[in-house]
Design an enzyme around this catalytic site. Structure first.
Site, PDB file in Angstrom:
ATOM      1  N   HIS A 284      51.077  39.183  56.733  1.00 17.62           N
ATOM      2  CA  HIS A 284      52.346  38.515  56.395  1.00 17.62           C
ATOM      3  C   HIS A 284      51.999  37.048  56.127  1.00 17.62           C
ATOM      4  O   HIS A 284      51.174  36.765  55.267  1.00 17.62           O
ATOM      5  CB  HIS A 284      53.325  38.756  57.542  1.00 17.62           C
ATOM      6  CG  HIS A 284      54.752  38.382  57.283  1.00 17.62           C
ATOM      7  ND1 HIS A 284      55.237  38.002  56.060  1.00 17.62           N
ATOM      8  CD2 HIS A 284      55.833  38.320  58.125  1.00 17.62           C
ATOM      9  CE1 HIS A 284      56.529  37.728  56.146  1.00 17.62           C
ATOM     10  NE2 HIS A 284      56.911  37.905  57.393  1.00 17.62           N
ATOM     11  N   HIS A 323      52.033  43.538  47.303  1.00 18.66           N
ATOM     12  CA  HIS A 323      53.280  43.265  48.019  1.00 18.66           C
ATOM     13  C   HIS A 323      54.040  44.570  48.162  1.00 18.66           C
ATOM     14  O   HIS A 323      53.990  45.405  47.260  1.00 18.66           O
ATOM     15  CB  HIS A 323      54.124  42.248  47.233  1.00 18.66           C
ATOM     16  CG  HIS A 323      55.147  41.584  48.073  1.00 18.66           C
ATOM     17  ND1 HIS A 323      56.378  42.153  48.315  1.00 18.66           N
ATOM     18  CD2 HIS A 323      55.116  40.421  48.753  1.00 18.66           C
ATOM     19  CE1 HIS A 323      57.055  41.340  49.108  1.00 18.66           C
ATOM     20  NE2 HIS A 323      56.319  40.294  49.390  1.00 18.66           N
ATOM     21  N   ASP A 380      51.068  33.871  48.644  1.00 18.83           N
ATOM     22  CA  ASP A 380      49.990  33.265  49.439  1.00 18.83           C
ATOM     23  C   ASP A 380      48.708  33.038  48.655  1.00 18.83           C
ATOM     24  O   ASP A 380      47.770  32.445  49.180  1.00 18.83           O
ATOM     25  CB  ASP A 380      49.689  34.148  50.657  1.00 18.83           C
ATOM     26  CG  ASP A 380      50.792  34.048  51.682  1.00 18.83           C
ATOM     27  OD1 ASP A 380      51.265  32.927  51.907  1.00 18.83           O
ATOM     28  OD2 ASP A 380      51.181  35.080  52.245  1.00 18.83           O
TER      29      ASP A 380
HETATM   30  N1  CMC Z   1      43.609  44.594  48.157  1.00 14.15           N
HETATM   31  C1  CMC Z   1      43.143  45.813  47.840  1.00 14.15           C
HETATM   32  N2  CMC Z   1      43.859  46.934  47.824  1.00 14.15           N
HETATM   33  C2  CMC Z   1      45.151  46.819  48.161  1.00 14.15           C
HETATM   34  C3  CMC Z   1      45.721  45.577  48.502  1.00 14.15           C
HETATM   35  C4  CMC Z   1      44.908  44.442  48.476  1.00 14.15           C
HETATM   36  N3  CMC Z   1      45.397  43.239  48.783  1.00 14.15           N
HETATM   37  N4  CMC Z   1      47.033  45.753  48.785  1.00 14.15           N
HETATM   38  C5  CMC Z   1      47.270  47.064  48.632  1.00 14.15           C
HETATM   39  N5  CMC Z   1      46.132  47.699  48.251  1.00 14.15           N
HETATM   40  C6  CMC Z   1      45.982  49.113  47.918  1.00 14.15           C
HETATM   41  C7  CMC Z   1      45.948  49.969  49.170  1.00 14.15           C
HETATM   42  O1  CMC Z   1      44.626  50.161  49.625  1.00 14.15           O
HETATM   43  C8  CMC Z   1      46.583  51.253  48.653  1.00 14.15           C
HETATM   44  O2  CMC Z   1      45.602  51.929  47.879  1.00 14.15           O
HETATM   45  P1  CMC Z   1      45.527  53.537  47.930  1.00 14.15           P
HETATM   46  O3  CMC Z   1      46.805  53.992  47.280  1.00 14.15           O
HETATM   47  O4  CMC Z   1      44.311  53.875  47.169  1.00 14.15           O
HETATM   48  O5  CMC Z   1      45.448  53.905  49.379  1.00 14.15           O
HETATM   49  C9  CMC Z   1      47.644  50.769  47.678  1.00 14.15           C
HETATM   50  O6  CMC Z   1      47.164  49.499  47.201  1.00 14.15           O
HETATM   51  C10 CMC Z   1      49.015  50.585  48.319  1.00 14.15           C
HETATM   52  O7  CMC Z   1      48.862  49.664  49.407  1.00 14.15           O
HETATM   53  P2  CMC Z   1      49.649  49.720  50.774  1.00 14.15           P
HETATM   54  O8  CMC Z   1      48.776  49.150  51.858  1.00 14.15           O
HETATM   55  O9  CMC Z   1      50.234  51.084  50.978  1.00 14.15           O
HETATM   56  O10 CMC Z   1      50.818  48.730  50.455  1.00 14.15           O
HETATM   57  P3  CMC Z   1      51.812  48.101  51.494  1.00 14.15           P
HETATM   58  O11 CMC Z   1      53.102  47.958  50.796  1.00 14.15           O
HETATM   59  O12 CMC Z   1      51.816  48.852  52.781  1.00 14.15           O
HETATM   60  O13 CMC Z   1      51.172  46.674  51.809  1.00 14.15           O
HETATM   61  C11 CMC Z   1      50.655  44.396  51.748  1.00 14.15           C
HETATM   62  C12 CMC Z   1      51.621  45.488  51.283  1.00 14.15           C
HETATM   63  C13 CMC Z   1      51.191  43.027  51.352  1.00 14.15           C
HETATM   64  C14 CMC Z   1      50.537  44.433  53.274  1.00 14.15           C
HETATM   65  C15 CMC Z   1      49.266  44.658  51.092  1.00 14.15           C
HETATM   66  O14 CMC Z   1      49.374  44.597  49.687  1.00 14.15           O
HETATM   67  C16 CMC Z   1      48.200  43.712  51.580  1.00 14.15           C
HETATM   68  O15 CMC Z   1      47.580  43.956  52.634  1.00 14.15           O
HETATM   69  N6  CMC Z   1      47.969  42.571  50.847  1.00 14.15           N
HETATM   70  C17 CMC Z   1      47.023  41.582  51.306  1.00 14.15           C
HETATM   71  C18 CMC Z   1      47.682  40.708  52.356  1.00 14.15           C
HETATM   72  C19 CMC Z   1      48.654  39.726  51.745  1.00 14.15           C
HETATM   73  O16 CMC Z   1      48.348  39.068  50.757  1.00 14.15           O
HETATM   74  N7  CMC Z   1      49.822  39.598  52.382  1.00 14.15           N
HETATM   75  C20 CMC Z   1      50.837  38.640  51.967  1.00 14.15           C
HETATM   76  C21 CMC Z   1      52.064  39.326  51.460  1.00 14.15           C
HETATM   77  S1  CMC Z   1      53.159  38.152  50.616  1.00 14.15           S
HETATM   78  C22 CMC Z   1      53.629  37.055  51.830  1.00 14.15           C
HETATM   79  C23 CMC Z   1      54.612  37.638  52.750  1.00 14.15           C
HETATM   80  O17 CMC Z   1      55.750  37.888  52.338  1.00 14.15           O
HETATM   81  O18 CMC Z   1      54.244  37.829  53.907  1.00 14.15           O
END
Ligand code: CMC
Length: 445
Positions: A284, A323, A380
């Site tokens: 986050h 996201h 971010d």
């Molecule tokens: N790098 C590589 N792969 C990713 C990433 C990433 N940053 N984010 C998602 N994926 C992949 C993930 O591995 C999955 O792949 P597969 O379908 O092959 O398993 C697919 O994309 C879907 O990801 P998810 O984890 O199911 O997506 P989510 O909605 O649960 O997670 C998130 C959203 C923001 C936690 C995630 O994208 C992430 O960890 N991003 C990096 C951390 C980040 O930048 N966070 C700040 C978010 S914006 C500020 C805020 O509002 O907090």
């Protein structure tokens, strides 16, 4: 199906009984149920009627991480994740960044409409004149270890505020609710600056009521021996825009934490402390710290291909990308990106990490792994470069996010308390553990 904030979505389709909604047949019993659709949503409790027999608890919905569950109705922030749209009370974020100020946006979020000139000047006056904290708060904050991460200190300090304002426990009193909103927004920069100065062993700087909200914060961070700190107007404005961009983002992890904890009817300071805790995590608000550490680790544009291979193999994440809601460029990232150069110019700095960030973004957006998964830069990805140029230490980046998000948390908390459907948050579980096991004395295990 789009990834947007739901609001409409009803069609003319009707159930067998002529109602708008679903007709569901339970193949276990052959029974048919009508489930109403309102605002593109079905009510989870309607599924509890679906039972195998009278003894049955009824059908539950299972949604880890709340990927497809609306937990409330809200009129604060609208996001269309597919189109990359963000609006507060209907006003596009781009317009707010161009024409408004952070305190005006805070008012808009909390009170639902833009203030008149009189309302705004009263609001700014109130916030400005509640920036001081009790002296005991100062000694409380000085007692953390010399190297305490500022976000941990801030989290504790916000919780501690509840002990200074026990009257805020009367959450049904409109005046108390307003005072808590004013105090939290006013004191957050003071607490954040104290947490930062304490982590560097520097004396605390008291608020300067002659300065703007952002200017005063810069003064509390950076003032040394000079009689008065003069903030650079370019930095003041850039910081104010960052504050606007971080003010609210509907039902994310920290806002949900504020609502869940607040639903127990605890005082607002304790509920907002829960939000600070939620924001602290690297998935986050802590992602801005993780982004800079990632850029430092990559070290040079030559290492980007290897790094991206590692991400694609699942060894690590590309921080600042992806996201839950945005499946397009995060509009906040675009606005922040446009201010990076301006801040570097004002601070007379060159960022060694900017080139790596730009090249990383370019390559990721050219790569099917990221485009197929609709992973784009989020808020971010570039914010840390601005904080670094402002000389904010990396572990204080998330504190910079917490200050403006406070107005969003308060808006969410206040809205929740006006919601006629408010009930204490209490999710269900699917129990997967043992049943009716016997206790075994330690000597026999
Ligand atoms: N790098 C590589 N792969 C990713 C990433 C990433 N940053 N984010 C998602 N994926 C992949 C993930 O591995 C999955 O792949 P597969 O379908 O092959 O398993 C697919 O994309 C879907 O990801 P998810 O984890 O199911 O997506 P989510 O909605 O649960 O997670 C998130 C959203 C923001 C936690 C995630 O994208 C992430 O960890 N991003 C990096 C951390 C980040 O930048 N966070 C700040 C978010 S914006 C500020 C805020 O509002 O907090």
């Amino acid at each position: 199906m789009t990834g947007d904030t739901h609001g409409a979505g009803d069609t003319e389709a009707t159930t067998a009984n002529g109602k708008k909604g679903l007709t569901v047949t339970d193949n276990r019993t052959g029974k048919t149920y009508d489930i109403e659709i309102t605002d593109g949503t079905v009510r989870a409790m309607d599924f509890r009627e679906i039972k195998v027999d009278e003894e049955d608890f009824g059908l539950m919905t299972y949604d880890p991480g709340f990927s497809n569950t609306a937990s409330c109705r809200s009129a604060i922030t609208y996001i269309d994740g597919e189109k990359g749209i963000l609006q507060h009370r209907g006003i596009p974020i781009e317009q707010l960044c161009e024409h408004s100020s952070y305190l005006e946006v805070a008012y808009l979020l909390i009170y639902g409409e833009l203030p008149t000139e009189d309302q705004l000047s009263k609001w700014v006056y109130e916030i400005t004149h509640h920036t001081y904290v009790h002296e005991n708060m100062k000694s409380f904050m000085q007692n953390f270890r010399y190297d305490a991460p500022p976000m941990g200190t801030l989290l504790s300090a916000v919780g501690a505020l509840s002990t200074f304002y026990p009257e805020a426990q009367d959450i049904s009193d409109e005046h108390q609710r307003h005072m808590a909103a004013v105090r939290l927004i006013a004191k957050m920069p003071t607490l954040a600056a104290f947490a930062y100065r304490s982590s560097l062993g520097l004396p605390f700087v008291y608020p300067d009521n002659e300065l703007s909200y952002a200017g005063n914060f810069l003064s509390m961070l950076f003032k040394m021996a000079e009689p008065r700190y003069e903030p650079d107007p370019r930095l003041e404005r850039a910081l104010d825009i960052l504050f606007i961009l971080h003010a609210d983002h509907e039902q994310n992890c920290s806002a949900a934490a504020v609502r869940v904890v607040g639903s127990s009817l605890v005082d607002p300071y304790s509920a907002i402390a829960a939000g600070v805790a939620g924001l602290y995590g690297p998935l986050h608000g802590g992602a801005n710290v993780a982004v800079l550490k990632m850029l430092q680790r990559i070290g040079s544009t030559d290492n980007i291909p290897d790094f991206l291979e590692g991400v694609k193999k699942g060894d690590e994440r590309l921080m600042g990308f992806g996201h839950r809601v945005y499946k397009n460029y995060d509009p906040r990232a675009r606005i922040i990106r446009s201010h990076v150069d301006e801040v570097l110019e004002a601070t007379n700095k060159e960022s060694p990490w900017l080139d790596i960030a730009i090249e990383l973004e370019k390559r990721a957006l050219d790569d099917e792994y990221f485009t197929d998964r609709k992973l784009y830069p989020n808020v971010d990805f570039y914010s840390g470069l601005i904080y670094e140029a402002l000389d904010i230490p990396t572990d204080a980046f998330t504190v910079m996010f917490a200050i403006p998000r406070t107005s969003g948390w308060i808006a969410q908390w206040l809205e929740m308390h006006h919601d006629e459907e408010l009930r204490i948050a209490r999710p269900r579980q699917i129990y997967t553990g043992a049943r009716d096991a016997d206790y075994v004395p330690a000597s026999e295990r």
